[in-house]
Scaffold this motif. Sequence first.
Motif, short mmCIF file in Angstrom:
data_model
loop_
_atom_site.label_atom_id
_atom_site.label_comp_id
_atom_site.label_asym_id
_atom_site.label_seq_id
_atom_site.Cartn_x
_atom_site.Cartn_y
_atom_site.Cartn_z
N ILE A 147 0.86 -1.33 -0.14
CA ILE A 147 0.02 0.51 -0.23
C ILE A 147 1.01 1.19 -0.12
N SER A 148 0.67 2.44 -0.44
CA SER A 148 1.10 3.99 -0.09
C SER A 148 1.00 4.07 0.96
N GLY A 149 1.74 4.57 1.58
CA GLY A 149 1.68 4.60 3.47
C GLY A 149 2.84 5.77 3.65
N VAL A 150 3.62 4.92 5.04
CA VAL A 150 4.34 5.47 5.70
C VAL A 150 4.81 4.03 6.42
N VAL A 151 6.70 4.15 6.59
CA VAL A 151 7.48 3.36 7.20
C VAL A 151 7.53 3.95 8.88
N ILE A 152 7.09 3.05 9.59
CA ILE A 152 6.59 3.30 11.28
C ILE A 152 7.86 2.45 11.22
N ARG A 153 8.20 0.91 10.73
CA ARG A 153 9.53 0.42 11.50
C ARG A 153 9.73 -0.08 10.49
N LYS A 154 11.58 -0.12 10.98
CA LYS A 154 11.98 -0.95 9.81
C LYS A 154 12.93 -1.81 10.95
N HIS A 155 12.53 -2.97 10.40
CA HIS A 155 12.98 -4.31 11.38
C HIS A 155 14.27 -5.25 11.20
N ARG A 156 14.63 -4.91 9.39
CA ARG A 156 15.68 -5.48 8.75
C ARG A 156 16.76 -4.46 8.29
N LYS A 157 18.35 -4.66 8.39
CA LYS A 157 18.87 -4.23 7.88
C LYS A 157 19.30 -4.84 6.65
N SER A 158 20.44 -4.24 5.91
CA SER A 158 20.96 -4.45 4.20
C SER A 158 22.17 -5.81 5.13
N GLY A 159 22.19 -7.39 4.35
CA GLY A 159 23.06 -8.08 4.78
C GLY A 159 22.07 -8.88 6.12
N GLU A 160 21.29 -8.50 6.24
CA GLU A 160 20.64 -9.76 7.58
C GLU A 160 19.98 -10.68 6.71
N SER A 161 19.46 -11.66 7.08
CA SER A 161 19.00 -13.06 6.67
C SER A 161 17.72 -12.75 6.78
N VAL A 162 16.18 -13.06 6.03
CA VAL A 162 14.91 -13.17 6.40
C VAL A 162 14.34 -15.01 5.65
N SER A 163 13.19 -15.58 6.31
CA SER A 163 13.03 -16.61 6.20
C SER A 163 11.62 -16.79 6.59
N THR A 164 11.35 -17.89 5.27
CA THR A 164 9.88 -18.30 4.90
C THR A 164 8.83 -19.46 6.36
N GLU A 165 10.51 -19.73 6.92
CA GLU A 165 9.60 -20.23 7.97
C GLU A 165 9.67 -19.91 9.04
N PHE A 166 9.53 -18.79 9.44
CA PHE A 166 9.82 -17.87 10.28
C PHE A 166 8.82 -16.11 10.20
N ASP A 167 8.62 -15.38 11.19
CA ASP A 167 7.86 -14.20 11.05
C ASP A 167 8.50 -13.74 11.25
N SER A 168 9.76 -12.57 9.82
CA SER A 168 11.13 -11.77 9.56
C SER A 168 10.42 -11.18 9.02
N PRO A 169 9.66 -10.08 9.52
CA PRO A 169 9.46 -8.96 8.54
C PRO A 169 10.09 -8.25 8.73
N ILE A 170 10.61 -7.64 7.45
CA ILE A 170 11.22 -6.17 6.94
C ILE A 170 11.37 -5.25 7.88
N VAL A 171 9.98 -4.44 6.83
CA VAL A 171 9.97 -3.30 7.43
C VAL A 171 7.97 -2.86 7.87
N THR A 172 7.55 -2.42 8.71
CA THR A 172 6.08 -2.36 8.89
C THR A 172 5.50 -0.62 8.64
N ILE A 173 4.19 -0.86 7.83
CA ILE A 173 3.63 0.75 7.42
C ILE A 173 2.31 0.43 7.55
#
Length: 344
Positions: A224-250
């Motif tokens: 959606i269009s909006g504002v980034v209110i939280r950033k959870h991950r930075k470049s170089g970090e790993s994410v997985s579909t096996e567990f909840d690992s959000p990158i940002v919250t908008i």
Amino acid sequence: MKKWTVLPAAALGGIVVLNLAALCAREKPAAASPATGPVTPLVLAAGPGRVEPISEEISVSAQVSGRLQEVFIEEGDRIAQGQVIAVINNVEYLARVRSAEAERRLKEADLRRVIHGARDQERREAGATLAEAEAVVENARVELSRRQSLLKEGVISREEADGAERQARVAQARADAAREHHDLLEADAREEDRTRAESEVALAHARLDEARAFYEKTFVRAPISGVVIRKHRKSGESVSTEFDSPIVTIADRSALRVRVDVDEVDVSKIAVGQRAYVTADAFDGVTFWGRVVRVGQVLGKKNVRTDEPAERVDTKILEVLVQLDDGHELPLGLRVQAFIVGKT
């Protein structure tokens, strides 16, 4: 002896009546003047609430596992729907796309060969080979006939005549093979060969679409269009579909809502469209108006706590959403007190 003047009783009574009338006349105007100040609306229900965006908070995660190659946004950034906010390392996925593209081109070439048959050069070569083979057959037959005549005359042996017969048969077999090859190149494609080739092309296209879909999933886009209110991950970090690992919250802050806990004793007084207002301790004296846009259908536990010692936590409540007319300065998550006053 002094003389006293005695007033008649009727005159004394008239004076008393006039004085009372004058006193009443002075008091009536103040009591009869209409009120001109603001009228306080009748509050039908009240309850604690919490400020939230119209979209609610959306946690954005990757659809494939991997290492974040780059995250392009920071907290507070405004983003548009579909904007790329992060990229997963996708070298392997890109290689799959290129492999699938090569396979598709190969299968399409096979189909064209089946449909169009051999090239003109191949047809001409096959015709020349057939003509040569037929000429060899003709020569072999002539030689066989000559040898058979010589055998009858006793000039040659049976073995020589048999050798000529074998050469004639070999020449005929080669001519037959050349004719079959020539006819195959000239003939139209068989239905089963064309169907098989077309199916292999369709399969190659499906594999390419699948590879491209996985490659596209490495680009994390804003839903959606909006504002980034939280950033959870930075470049170089790993994410997985096996567990909840959000990158940002908008969140979409174009409009704000308040989720209100209405006590069960007041649920019969609430309806969509009623006017409401909220107040907050942080904004002393400011009233933010809105309207009820949703009324829950199921009673549940309280969502908003006031942290007061006497607060009851076992009270059943009904969730009510109030959309504010304004109030963009209110921070998300702020606790407020909501008052529902009815339709206007």
